[in-house]
Design an enzyme around this catalytic site. Structure first.
Site, short mmCIF file in Angstrom:
data_model
loop_
_atom_site.label_atom_id
_atom_site.label_comp_id
_atom_site.label_asym_id
_atom_site.label_seq_id
_atom_site.Cartn_x
_atom_site.Cartn_y
_atom_site.Cartn_z
CE1 TYR A 175 20.47 -29.76 16.65
CE2 TYR A 175 18.80 -31.43 16.23
CZ TYR A 175 19.93 -31.12 16.78
OH TYR A 175 21.20 -32.01 17.00
NE ARG A 223 13.95 -39.26 14.89
CZ ARG A 223 15.17 -39.83 15.69
NH1 ARG A 223 16.14 -39.46 15.43
NH2 ARG A 223 14.69 -41.11 15.96
CB CYS A 343 23.52 -50.41 22.31
SG CYS A 343 23.85 -49.25 22.74
CB CYS A 350 28.32 -42.73 20.61
SG CYS A 350 26.67 -43.35 21.75
C1 LIG Z 1 26.16 -40.03 18.86
C2 LIG Z 1 24.52 -39.63 17.96
C3 LIG Z 1 23.92 -38.89 17.29
C4 LIG Z 1 22.86 -38.51 17.32
N1 LIG Z 1 22.66 -37.41 15.63
C5 LIG Z 1 21.33 -37.55 15.64
C6 LIG Z 1 20.98 -37.15 14.69
O1 LIG Z 1 22.08 -36.36 13.96
N2 LIG Z 1 19.93 -36.69 14.26
C7 LIG Z 1 18.70 -37.03 14.65
O2 LIG Z 1 17.03 -37.22 14.70
N3 LIG Z 1 19.24 -38.39 16.04
C8 LIG Z 1 19.63 -38.52 16.43
N4 LIG Z 1 20.71 -39.05 17.44
C9 LIG Z 1 19.34 -40.42 18.22
C10 LIG Z 1 19.17 -41.42 17.72
O3 LIG Z 1 18.91 -40.49 16.05
C11 LIG Z 1 18.17 -42.31 17.75
O4 LIG Z 1 16.92 -41.12 17.75
C12 LIG Z 1 18.50 -42.37 19.31
O5 LIG Z 1 20.00 -42.50 19.57
C13 LIG Z 1 17.50 -43.44 19.70
O6 LIG Z 1 17.84 -44.30 19.68
P1 LIG Z 1 19.19 -45.97 19.84
O7 LIG Z 1 19.04 -46.01 21.18
O8 LIG Z 1 18.94 -47.00 18.88
O9 LIG Z 1 20.59 -44.98 20.45
C14 LIG Z 1 22.03 -39.10 18.36
C15 LIG Z 1 22.34 -40.22 19.13
C16 LIG Z 1 23.68 -40.41 19.16
C17 LIG Z 1 23.93 -41.76 20.12
#
Ligand SMILES: Cc1cc2nc3c(=O)[nH]c(=O)nc-3n(C[C@H](O)[C@H](O)[C@H](O)COP(=O)(O)O)c2cc1C
Length: 404
Positions: A175, A223, A343, A350
């Site tokens: 971003y 972040r 998960c 998702c």
């Molecule tokens: C559907 C979806 C939407 C996401 N949207 C964002 C977001 O808005 N901002 C962000 O920093 N990361 C976003 N991510 C990344 C997640 O915050 C996270 O870092 C990533 O899914 C890894 O963690 P997990 O394995 O627990 O899902 C998104 C991930 C998914 C799956």
């Protein structure tokens, strides 16, 4: 009750926020927003389930600080006008009832915006697309950069006014801020490009403006894509170097990784083991001695406990794990680990431009409400295929037969 996870269930205080345990829901765009970018009652329901399930801190999905130019997603949340305050306020009030703390991620999408949605050419540090084959963005002028910096500050102030406990600045994942930080997308020759100090200048201005608006006691989270995991991109060593310019006003580092071109590490592919990237948080924590979040396929409480006990991170981030099971924390807290619905990192329901669904959780929004539904007469149910069906148990209808 004795719990096997003392580190997960110990509180953490950062400035004026005390988080009751170490599990953080990661920001995830849901596409539940209203057409005008307002938070919807679907959102409130969805996040409320995760708060009710015991989550310590929820970071609400990325909200746009300057729409339409800086927006992404089909129905992305907005926080760029006071009109959005009442619903955000209602949200904070609801979540706080469960003792969960809440932050919101503020963001400008830069070149990751799509012109057909925002009706203009996306902007960035330089004219480099944010992904292969992506749209060519227009480099921002200095005046425009200063305008965007102000918009970040206003958004942060709005978050504080609405009742959020902290604010997260999104400086990763391709971003706008990440496009300035990364040598792949920043080709500027003015004071915002070239040297490490120059590439961090925009982010530093954003952090300083946010701090000016929220005051000294309100936690600011940052972040990062700590390792961009791309040819020519910032490595973990590069990030440790550039953070020297950014760390001063940051209270929590949210240590993510990857760009659009390395999405399999950012939204971890299913072959990556639980907590595989905790070494990145460890490196940031060791150098700056500030609380760090580590995430990535963190589903197993034993792994989460180990990461915390080893001092690799202070908080464990869970994204999809909490879509799959909103009660993850409460189940682990009460010794019902065997009931966890983990998960499977399939990204089928998702990740995409549609409202969030989940292949292992049929009830993403309503939680366990479905358990109250009973079949009125005995019936045979045939589940075709194995997979998740194997874990089904007998519930309300004792005569349901599962064959797979
Ligand atoms: C559907 C979806 C939407 C996401 N949207 C964002 C977001 O808005 N901002 C962000 O920093 N990361 C976003 N991510 C990344 C997640 O915050 C996270 O870092 C990533 O899914 C890894 O963690 P997990 O394995 O627990 O899902 C998104 C991930 C998914 C799956």
């Amino acid at each position: 009750m004795k719990n096997d996870y003392p580190h997960i269930f110990s509180p953490l205080t950062v400035k004026n926020m005390t988080i009751k345990n170490r599990i953080v829901m990661m920001p995830m765009g849901t596409n539940y927003g209203e057409q005008n970018g307002e938070m919807s009652f679907l959102h409130i329901n969805y996040y409320e389930q995760r708060a009710k399930g015991g989550t310590g801190l929820i970071i609400v999905e990325n909200a746009s600080i300057d729409s339409p130019q800086g927006s992404n997603g089909t129905t992305q949340l907005r926080i760029d006008h006071d009109n959005y305050l009442p619903r955000l306020f209602k949200f904070c009030e609801n979540i706080h009832r469960y003792g969960t703390k809440i932050a919101i991620q503020i963001n400008h999408a830069g070149a990751s915006a799509v012109s057909s949605r925002i009706n203009m050419q996306p902007v960035s540090a330089s004219d480099v697309p944010s992904k292969e084959g992506g749209e060519i963005p227009r480099p921002l002028s200095k005046d425009e950069i200063l305008h965007i910096v102000k918009k970040y500050g206003e958004a942060a102030k709005r978050a504080q006014t609405a009742g959020f406990d902290a604010v997260e600045i999104h400086a990763g994942h391709s971003y706008l801020i990440s496009q300035f930080l990364s040598p792949i997308t920043n080709k500027r020759t003015d004071e915002f490009g070239g040297s490490v100090e120059n590439r961090t200048r925009f982010c530093r201005m954003v952090i300083d403006e946010v701090r000016k608006q929220v005051g000294p006691f309100f936690p600011i989270m940052l972040r990062l894509s700590a390792d961009e995991l791309m040819e020519g991109g910032n490595t973990l060593e590069d990030t440790l170097e550039y953070l020297d310019y950014l760390q001063e006003e940051v209270d929590i580092f949210d240590v993510s990784c990857g760009l659009n071109g390395s999405i399999q590490y950012q939204i971890d592919a299913n072959y990556l083991p639980d907590g595989w990237r905790s070494y990145m948080a460890k490196a940031v924590r060791e150098k700056f001695n500030k609380p760090c979040i580590s995430m990535g396929n963190a589903r197993d409480p034993k792994v989460a406990e180990r990461i915390l006990a080893d001092g690799d991170a202070d908080l464990i981030g869970m994204g999809r794990g909490l879509i799959a099971d909103p009660a993850w924390v409460n189940k682990v807290a009460t010794g019902h680990e065997c009931d966890l619905r983990k998960c499977i990192s399939c990204n089928v329901g998702c990740a995409g431009n549609r409202p969030i669904r989940c292949t292992v959780n049929p009830s993403v929004l309503e939680g366990d409400v479905y358990k109250k539904k009973h079949v009125n007469k005995n019936c045979n149910v045939v589940v075709i295929g194995g997979g998740t069906a194997k874990e089904h148990r007998k519930t309300s209808a004792s005569s349901i037969r599962i064959s797979s």
